[in-house]
Motif scaffolding. Sequence first.
Motif, PDB file in Angstrom:
ATOM      1  N   PRO A 139       0.828  -1.209   0.000  1.00 41.03           N
ATOM      2  CA  PRO A 139       0.000   0.000   0.000  1.00 41.03           C
ATOM      3  C   PRO A 139       0.863   1.260   0.000  1.00 41.03           C
ATOM      4  O   PRO A 139       2.030   1.215   0.351  1.00 41.03           O
ATOM      5  N   ASN A 140       0.234   2.382  -0.346  1.00 36.98           N
ATOM      6  CA  ASN A 140       0.946   3.647  -0.353  1.00 36.98           C
ATOM      7  C   ASN A 140       0.471   4.608   0.729  1.00 36.98           C
ATOM      8  O   ASN A 140       1.098   5.643   0.957  1.00 36.98           O
ATOM      9  N   VAL A 141      -0.622   4.256   1.423  1.00 36.37           N
ATOM     10  CA  VAL A 141      -1.163   5.111   2.481  1.00 36.37           C
ATOM     11  C   VAL A 141      -1.677   4.235   3.617  1.00 36.37           C
ATOM     12  O   VAL A 141      -2.250   3.158   3.380  1.00 36.37           O
ATOM     13  N   GLY A 142      -1.449   4.684   4.841  1.00 42.87           N
ATOM     14  CA  GLY A 142      -2.082   4.074   6.008  1.00 42.87           C
ATOM     15  C   GLY A 142      -2.863   5.124   6.764  1.00 42.87           C
ATOM     16  O   GLY A 142      -2.330   6.206   7.071  1.00 42.87           O
ATOM     17  N   ASN A 143      -4.123   4.874   7.022  1.00 36.76           N
ATOM     18  CA  ASN A 143      -4.964   5.792   7.794  1.00 36.76           C
ATOM     19  C   ASN A 143      -5.136   5.243   9.203  1.00 36.76           C
ATOM     20  O   ASN A 143      -5.665   4.150   9.384  1.00 36.76           O
ATOM     21  N   LEU A 144      -4.670   5.995  10.189  1.00 34.97           N
ATOM     22  CA  LEU A 144      -4.833   5.605  11.586  1.00 34.97           C
ATOM     23  C   LEU A 144      -6.086   6.278  12.129  1.00 34.97           C
ATOM     24  O   LEU A 144      -6.207   7.508  12.076  1.00 34.97           O
ATOM     25  N   CYS A 145      -7.030   5.485  12.626  1.00 32.68           N
ATOM     26  CA  CYS A 145      -8.345   5.985  13.017  1.00 32.68           C
ATOM     27  C   CYS A 145      -8.548   5.813  14.518  1.00 32.68           C
ATOM     28  O   CYS A 145      -8.261   4.743  15.070  1.00 32.68           O
ATOM     29  N   ILE A 146      -9.045   6.850  15.173  1.00 29.37           N
ATOM     30  CA  ILE A 146      -9.361   6.769  16.599  1.00 29.37           C
ATOM     31  C   ILE A 146     -10.727   7.388  16.859  1.00 29.37           C
ATOM     32  O   ILE A 146     -11.192   8.253  16.101  1.00 29.37           O
ATOM     33  N   ALA A 147     -11.378   6.936  17.926  1.00 27.23           N
ATOM     34  CA  ALA A 147     -12.688   7.457  18.312  1.00 27.23           C
ATOM     35  C   ALA A 147     -12.905   7.155  19.794  1.00 27.23           C
ATOM     36  O   ALA A 147     -12.367   6.171  20.321  1.00 27.23           O
ATOM     37  N   PRO A 148     -13.707   7.964  20.493  1.00 23.44           N
ATOM     38  CA  PRO A 148     -13.997   7.680  21.901  1.00 23.44           C
ATOM     39  C   PRO A 148     -14.982   6.525  22.016  1.00 23.44           C
ATOM     40  O   PRO A 148     -15.827   6.326  21.146  1.00 23.44           O
ATOM     41  N   GLY A 189      -9.191   2.306  18.504  1.00 20.06           N
ATOM     42  CA  GLY A 189      -8.360   2.537  17.328  1.00 20.06           C
ATOM     43  C   GLY A 189      -8.437   1.403  16.322  1.00 20.06           C
ATOM     44  O   GLY A 189      -8.681   0.248  16.676  1.00 20.06           O
ATOM     45  N   TRP A 190      -8.229   1.751  15.063  1.00 21.63           N
ATOM     46  CA  TRP A 190      -8.145   0.785  13.967  1.00 21.63           C
ATOM     47  C   TRP A 190      -7.426   1.473  12.814  1.00 21.63           C
ATOM     48  O   TRP A 190      -6.911   2.585  12.964  1.00 21.63           O
ATOM     49  N   PHE A 191      -7.366   0.853  11.657  1.00 25.99           N
ATOM     50  CA  PHE A 191      -6.640   1.460  10.544  1.00 25.99           C
ATOM     51  C   PHE A 191      -7.227   1.020   9.214  1.00 25.99           C
ATOM     52  O   PHE A 191      -7.950   0.029   9.108  1.00 25.99           O
ATOM     53  N   ASP A 192      -6.891   1.784   8.183  1.00 24.27           N
ATOM     54  CA  ASP A 192      -7.147   1.423   6.788  1.00 24.27           C
ATOM     55  C   ASP A 192      -5.811   1.398   6.057  1.00 24.27           C
ATOM     56  O   ASP A 192      -4.946   2.250   6.294  1.00 24.27           O
TER      57      ASP A 192
END
Length: 591
Positions: A274-283, A376-379
């Motif tokens: 991959p060329n991008v990693g999206n780090l995702c967070i939420a309460p 947290g999770w990621f794409d």
Amino acid sequence: AAAAAAAAAREGGMGEAKEGAGKCQVLAKTCAFDPHELRWVASGNPITVSLKHGMGGSCQLALGTRDVKLAEVRTISRLAPGFVALHIAELGHVGLQCDNEAAIGRLLDDLVKRKSDYERFEQYEQSSVQSYFQYYAKLGNQQNMLQDSVRTGAYQRAILENPDDFRGLTAMDIGAGSGILSFFAAQAGASFVYAVEASSMAEVIRQLADANSFPGTTIEVINRPLESIKDEVKGKVDVLVSEPIGTFLFNERMIETYLVARDRFLKPGGKMFPNVGNLCIAPFSDAMLQWEQANKNAFWKNTNFYGLDLTAAAARCTKEHFRQPIVDYINPDCIVGPTHITRFDFMTISVQDLHHIEIPFDFEINQPCLVHGIAGWFDAVFEGTNTSVVLTTAPGGPGTHWYQIRFMVETPLAVNAGQHVEGTLVLEANNLQSYYVKLFMQIKGTGVCTEAPCIDLKDPEYRFYTSSNAYCPPGTAAVAGNSQQQSAKAQNGTAGYTLAPAQQQVYSQQSAQPHAQYSGQTNQQYGQVHSNACMSVGQAWAHSDTWAPQQQAMNGFQAQQVTSPQQLNEYSTNSDPQPMATDHSGRVSAR
């Protein structure tokens, strides 16, 4: 050579030093080593030598008008106080002679420090490195990843549906494992594939490559860490493929190796998959999870264990459990605010950028609740020439072997709908191939705050396997014993929780009532059903002694039965410690 360098230094040279923003520049003579006369000889006019960040995010050594990637600097030797010898891939041996010994010393120290990023495994605790490669050398662990159909299917689509990025070109697979991505690249028409695998799994790649037909493709297996490759790779490659992803995207710090491969081997304008990693967070708010963690100290509350009082250790036990991140599938209903996404462009970020990651956040909470921490999770994003593919591990989607992750605070925040929770999530890299995580959050506009000062990303609790209350997303296999509970949980709206009959009755009564708002006096207590369940704002759940007996009675078990979770994986650094149950088709099934 050292004697020759000392002689060259005595002959005199340049020494003007300039200190800029975060860098040191020196004026030096360049020298070449004459093997016949066995001495260094000045080879040109004085040049400015400095370190700077170049295109693509990599740090570069500027030698006059020529920029050299640090990945191309093979060795660095200080042969005399004012003389440094470099071995550079394309230039050979280069000497730098400078009268200003202090300035050349500072430049050398900075150069050595930054170059160490390209020799990562020498910096890590060697026991961690050994366990890391032993883990990935086992077919059972490779099978676990291969049978993650979300992961494997996304990589297959990304590669095969972008033939223009592979057909007739040279590819490199970093951390090849079983070789699956190398084989996908061959199926997409790559003419040559380097499969780089440091563990003994490299032999399996060779066996599978020989047993399958890839007409028009040569697959060469390199059985060593990418950072130690010297002459095994001829020239640059057109495309990099890799699955360098750990828990919460960055655990294992394998993405740094991916970036080293970019700096050393990728052609200008080449592709990364991959060329991008999206780090995702939420309460998130999850009362059952908080209760479980707060009561894992039950054993240490024993006042008469073979005549001993163990209660002095209870507080430490609690802190140890809250220091563990929780890895499981998250019920989407537990997310109580919007998702904050941080984009990491693998084409441009530097290795240094991943040593300290700080993510500020500001969430508007959508319901009155206790905020127990940050989820947290990621794409992983594959932006190819022909099409784009996204591999997501978000809650509510099909399960993957990465699950999701939660960072908890021991003292949650009681928040009204519409209020904001702000703070920071900080990841600090360590020498165990992982990160320490610090979480701070507060109710915006107030002095009410809480924090988790040090969560060890390498030491998670895989709650999906240790708790019968773990949520399982639709279409994903549950652990034996959990699958029968899921339909009942879905019907009463409590997926992810195990409710005894008494609890179900209380839950039904609460569901029939409107949600209480946290304002004025009501902000001093959480809930009316159990008046002593939680204390004042900023202290909620801190005093769990009054809450636990009632909750235990509802669950129909005694405190003595609440035990610490078993660590099912001996090596907790890896991102793939727990196998997903599958059938032979690769689809997930119950086990």
